[in-house]
Design a protein around this motif. Structure first.
Motif, mmCIF file in Angstrom:
data_model
loop_
_atom_site.group_PDB
_atom_site.id
_atom_site.type_symbol
_atom_site.label_atom_id
_atom_site.label_comp_id
_atom_site.label_asym_id
_atom_site.label_seq_id
_atom_site.Cartn_x
_atom_site.Cartn_y
_atom_site.Cartn_z
ATOM 1 N N PRO A 155 0.760 -1.379 -0.203
ATOM 2 C CA PRO A 155 -0.060 -0.089 0.171
ATOM 3 C C PRO A 155 1.056 1.618 -0.318
ATOM 4 C CG PRO A 155 0.441 -1.307 2.612
ATOM 5 C CD PRO A 155 1.212 -1.841 1.187
ATOM 6 N N LEU A 156 0.455 2.155 -0.746
ATOM 7 C CA LEU A 156 1.039 3.799 -0.562
ATOM 8 C C LEU A 156 0.006 4.196 -0.733
ATOM 9 C CD1 LEU A 156 3.937 3.006 -3.508
ATOM 10 C CD2 LEU A 156 4.453 3.285 -0.894
ATOM 11 N N ILE A 157 -0.029 4.732 0.523
ATOM 12 C CA ILE A 157 -1.510 5.596 0.867
ATOM 13 C C ILE A 157 -0.918 7.196 1.235
ATOM 14 C CG2 ILE A 157 -3.515 5.919 2.362
ATOM 15 C CD1 ILE A 157 -3.419 2.675 2.331
ATOM 16 N N ASP A 158 -1.411 7.589 0.543
ATOM 17 C CA ASP A 158 -0.938 9.371 1.939
ATOM 18 C C ASP A 158 -1.778 9.604 2.124
ATOM 19 O OD1 ASP A 158 0.000 12.045 0.831
ATOM 20 O OD2 ASP A 158 -1.065 12.783 0.143
ATOM 21 N N ILE A 159 -0.838 10.499 3.622
ATOM 22 C CA ILE A 159 -1.170 11.047 4.887
ATOM 23 C C ILE A 159 -2.183 11.921 5.278
ATOM 24 C CG2 ILE A 159 -0.467 11.445 7.384
ATOM 25 C CD1 ILE A 159 2.883 10.231 6.528
ATOM 26 N N ASN A 160 -2.888 11.632 6.072
ATOM 27 C CA ASN A 160 -3.815 12.620 5.920
ATOM 28 C C ASN A 160 -3.676 13.670 7.836
ATOM 29 O OD1 ASN A 160 -6.131 14.167 6.794
ATOM 30 N ND2 ASN A 160 -8.078 13.139 6.675
ATOM 31 N N PRO A 161 -2.836 14.481 7.066
ATOM 32 C CA PRO A 161 -3.049 15.798 9.125
ATOM 33 C C PRO A 161 -3.595 15.535 9.888
ATOM 34 C CG PRO A 161 -3.120 16.667 6.885
ATOM 35 C CD PRO A 161 -3.426 15.207 5.950
ATOM 36 N N LYS A 162 -5.101 15.283 9.309
ATOM 37 C CA LYS A 162 -5.910 15.555 10.183
ATOM 38 C C LYS A 162 -5.853 16.857 11.033
ATOM 39 C CE LYS A 162 -7.326 10.978 9.745
ATOM 40 N NZ LYS A 162 -8.009 10.162 10.608
ATOM 41 N N ASN A 163 -5.679 17.320 12.216
ATOM 42 C CA ASN A 163 -5.897 18.203 13.258
ATOM 43 C C ASN A 163 -4.142 18.273 13.402
ATOM 44 O OD1 ASN A 163 -7.560 19.195 12.943
ATOM 45 N ND2 ASN A 163 -9.148 18.042 14.412
ATOM 46 N N SER A 164 -2.925 17.353 13.073
ATOM 47 C CA SER A 164 -2.125 16.882 13.437
ATOM 48 C C SER A 164 -0.846 18.002 13.407
ATOM 49 C CB SER A 164 -2.257 15.844 13.622
ATOM 50 O OG SER A 164 -0.077 15.624 14.591
ATOM 51 N N THR A 165 -0.593 18.892 14.153
ATOM 52 C CA THR A 165 0.930 20.144 13.394
ATOM 53 C C THR A 165 1.938 18.768 13.489
ATOM 54 O OG1 THR A 165 1.305 20.247 16.424
ATOM 55 C CG2 THR A 165 0.076 21.810 15.300
ATOM 56 N N GLU A 166 2.255 17.872 14.108
ATOM 57 C CA GLU A 166 3.178 17.029 13.952
ATOM 58 C C GLU A 166 3.340 16.842 12.158
ATOM 59 O OE1 GLU A 166 4.117 14.030 16.792
ATOM 60 O OE2 GLU A 166 4.204 16.078 18.729
ATOM 61 N N LEU A 167 1.896 15.958 12.412
ATOM 62 C CA LEU A 167 1.818 15.612 11.008
ATOM 63 C C LEU A 167 2.439 16.531 10.011
ATOM 64 C CD1 LEU A 167 -0.828 12.671 11.288
ATOM 65 C CD2 LEU A 167 1.631 12.056 10.604
ATOM 66 N N LYS A 168 1.852 17.267 10.016
ATOM 67 C CA LYS A 168 1.245 19.148 9.120
ATOM 68 C C LYS A 168 2.922 19.030 8.380
ATOM 69 C CE LYS A 168 -3.082 20.376 9.966
ATOM 70 N NZ LYS A 168 -3.938 21.798 9.802
ATOM 71 N N GLU A 169 4.172 19.517 9.941
ATOM 72 C CA GLU A 169 5.377 19.430 9.447
ATOM 73 C C GLU A 169 6.041 19.081 8.637
ATOM 74 O OE1 GLU A 169 6.551 20.550 13.569
ATOM 75 O OE2 GLU A 169 5.279 22.353 14.028
ATOM 76 N N LYS A 170 5.611 17.245 9.239
ATOM 77 C CA LYS A 170 6.394 16.464 8.427
ATOM 78 C C LYS A 170 5.736 16.522 6.515
ATOM 79 C CE LYS A 170 7.006 12.782 12.197
ATOM 80 N NZ LYS A 170 6.094 11.735 12.563
ATOM 81 N N ILE A 171 4.975 16.633 6.417
ATOM 82 C CA ILE A 171 4.694 16.427 5.503
ATOM 83 C C ILE A 171 5.200 18.294 4.814
ATOM 84 C CG2 ILE A 171 2.114 17.272 3.663
ATOM 85 C CD1 ILE A 171 0.849 15.196 5.508
ATOM 86 N N GLU A 172 5.095 19.323 4.773
ATOM 87 C CA GLU A 172 6.376 20.774 4.965
ATOM 88 C C GLU A 172 7.693 20.308 4.870
ATOM 89 O OE1 GLU A 172 5.150 23.494 7.150
ATOM 90 O OE2 GLU A 172 2.588 23.811 6.581
ATOM 91 N N LEU A 173 8.020 19.761 5.466
ATOM 92 C CA LEU A 173 9.315 18.715 4.865
ATOM 93 C C LEU A 173 9.213 18.032 3.716
ATOM 94 C CD1 LEU A 173 10.722 18.325 8.705
ATOM 95 C CD2 LEU A 173 11.159 19.991 7.587
#
Length: 377
Positions: free
Chosen positions: A286-304
Motif C-alpha cells: 500500500p502507498l497511501i498519502d498521509i492525512n494530517p487532520k488536526n495534528s501539527t506534527e504531521l503537518k510539519e512532516k508533510i511540509e518538510l
C-alpha cells in the motif's frame, strides 16, 4: 485479443463497408464495432418466457452501449440519432426506422437491464476473459461525485446512549461506540458482505477538491479501481454521504480476485491502518498519502517532505521510488475524465439508484474495452 483486432480490421470492416455501401467507416463507427464485438452483451441476456419471447432486448442493449460511445446524454436523443443515422441503426440491429421501439419501451427494457446488472456482468466477464492472466503494476482507487436531480433521503439518527459523567460504579459497564463501516468490514470475507453495509440512497456529499475548495452536491459517488493503461477493473456506486474509505476494502478485494497487481495507490482520504493491513493481507504494497487532520506534527512532516522533493527536482537528483510509484495514481483521475466527458456520464437524468448505477456501468464497460484495445495496439 490482438488476433481478433487484426481480423476485425482486415475482414470485418471491408465486409461492412460493402454491405452498408460506404466509402469508409468513421472513427466512431470503428470504435463502436470493436466495443460491441468484444463486449458480446448478448451472452448475458438470458430471458426465459413461457409464451412470447420479449423482442428488441439485444438491440436495445447494444443501443445503450452506442449511447455511451457516442456520448449521448438522453434516451430521446439516442432514438433521434438511431432514426437519422442508418449505419448506427444497422449496427445496433434494426434495419428500418419503423422497427425502432418507442421511448417508453426503451425505458422499460433499461429498467430490466439495470435490475439484472447486465452491464456490470459483461464488464466482469470481459476482464476475466482477456485480462485475468496479465500482471499489472498499479491499482489506483478513487471516488468521483455523481450529481443527481433527486431530493436526498434523510437518514434517521439513532439515539446514541451517553455515559454518565465521572467514574463508573462497581459492576457498571460503560457504553461503547458503534464501530464504523470500515471496522465492521475487517471481519468479513466476501465483497457482497462488505457492500451490504454501504448505502446507495441519494445523499448529500461534501468533498474538498484539488484546489482546496469545499464542494457540496446531492446524489451519489462512483468508486473506481483502475490499473495500468487507465483500465477500470472494478466500480461500485454508493450514496454521496458515504466516505471514500468505506468502499476501499470491497474494491481491493474484488479487484485482486479479477486481476493480479503489486501496488495499491490511494490518496489521503483512505489514510487508515485497516486499509493498509488489508492490502498487505492480499500480498500488495500500500502507498497511501498521509492525512494530517488536526495534528501539527504531521503537518510539519508533510511540509518538510514537500520541501525535500522540490530541492531534489531543482538539483535533478533521483527521488524516492515511492514518490515515483505514487505519482501513477493519476490514472484513476483520467478514467473519471473519460467517463464523464467522452462516454456519456456527465449528466444523468435517472433517479433510481439501480438505473444510475447501470448508466455508469455501461460507461465503465466501454472505457475498459476501449483502453484495453488502446493499450494493446
Amino acid at each position: 485479443m490482438l488476433l481478433r483486432i487484426v481480423n476485425q480490421e482486415n475482414s470485418l470492416f471491408p465486409i461492412l463497408k460493402e454491405d452498408l455501401q460506404l466509402k469508409a467507416l468513421s472513427h466512431k463507427e470503428q470504435k463502436l464495432i470493436k466495443i460491441l464485438d468484444f463486449a458480446e452483451i448478448e451472452k448475458n441476456l438470458t430471458v426465459v418466457s413461457i409464451t412470447n419471447t420479449p423482442k428488441d432486448r439485444e438491440e436495445i442493449a447494444r443501443a445503450f452501449i452506442a449511447k455511451s460511445v457516442y456520448n449521448i446524454q438522453t434516451t430521446r436523443d439516442l432514438i433521434d440519432r438511431l432514426k437519422n443515422d442508418r449505419t448506427l441503426r444497422i449496427l445496433c440491429g434494426w434495419r428500418y426506422k419503423s422497427n425502432i421501439p418507442s421511448e417508453s419501451k426503451f425505458s422499460r427494457v433499461f429498467k430490466e437491464l439495470s435490475v439484472l446488472q447486465i452491464a456490470a456482468k459483461t464488464h466482469e466477464r470481459f476482464v476475466k476473459e482477456y485480462l485475468e492472466h496479465t500482471i499489472f503494476f498499479y491499482n489506483a482507487t478513487d471516488a468521483t461525485k455523481i450529481p443527481l436531480r433527486v431530493k436526498p433521503v434523510k437518514a434517521k439518527k439513532e439515539p446514541i446512549p451517553k455515559n454518565k459523567r465521572g467514574r463508573p460504579k462497581k459492576g457498571e459497564t460503560p457504553f461503547s461506540k458503534k464501530p464504523t463501516i470500515l471496522q465492521q468490514q475487517r471481519t468479513m470475507t466476501t465483497t457482497k458482505e462488505m457492500l451490504s453495509l454501504v448505502s446507495t440512497k441519494c445523499g448529500v456529499g461534501v468533498k474538498q477538491n484539488s484546489k482546496g475548495n469545499r464542494e457540496v452536491w446531492i446524489g451519489g459517488k462512483l468508486h473506481i479501481s483502475a490499473v495500468d493503461g487507465d483500465i477500470p477493473i472494478t466500480a461500485f456506486y454508493s450514496g454521496a454521504n458515504i466516505h471514500d474509505s468505506s468502499v476501499a476494502l470491497p474494491l481491493m478485494n474484488e479487484t485482486s480476485q479479477r486481476v493480479s497487481y503489486l501496488y495499491d495507490l490511494q490518496d489521503a482520504g483512505y489514510d487508515s491502518n485497516n486499509i493498509r493491513d488489508f492490502s498487505k493481507k492480499l500480498n500488495h504494497r500500500p502507498l497511501i498519502d498521509i492525512n494530517p487532520k488536526n495534528s501539527t506534527e504531521l503537518k510539519e512532516k508533510i511540509e518538510l517532505k514537500l520541501e525535500e522533493q522540490k530541492k531534489f527536482e531543482m538539483l535533478n537528483l533521483t527521488q524516492s521510488s515511492d514518490t515515483h510509484h505514487y505519482n501513477q495514481r493519476s490514472m484513476v483521475e483520467r478514467v473519471n475524465k473519460y467517463l464523464k466527458e467522452d462516454f456519456g456520464c456527465n449528466t444523468i437524468y435517472y433517479q433510481e439508484a439501480t438505473k444510475v448505477a447501470s448508466v455508469l456501468a455501461f460507461g465503465i464497460l466501454c472505457v475498459c474495452i476501449h483502453q484495453s484495445l488502446k493499450l494493446l495496439t
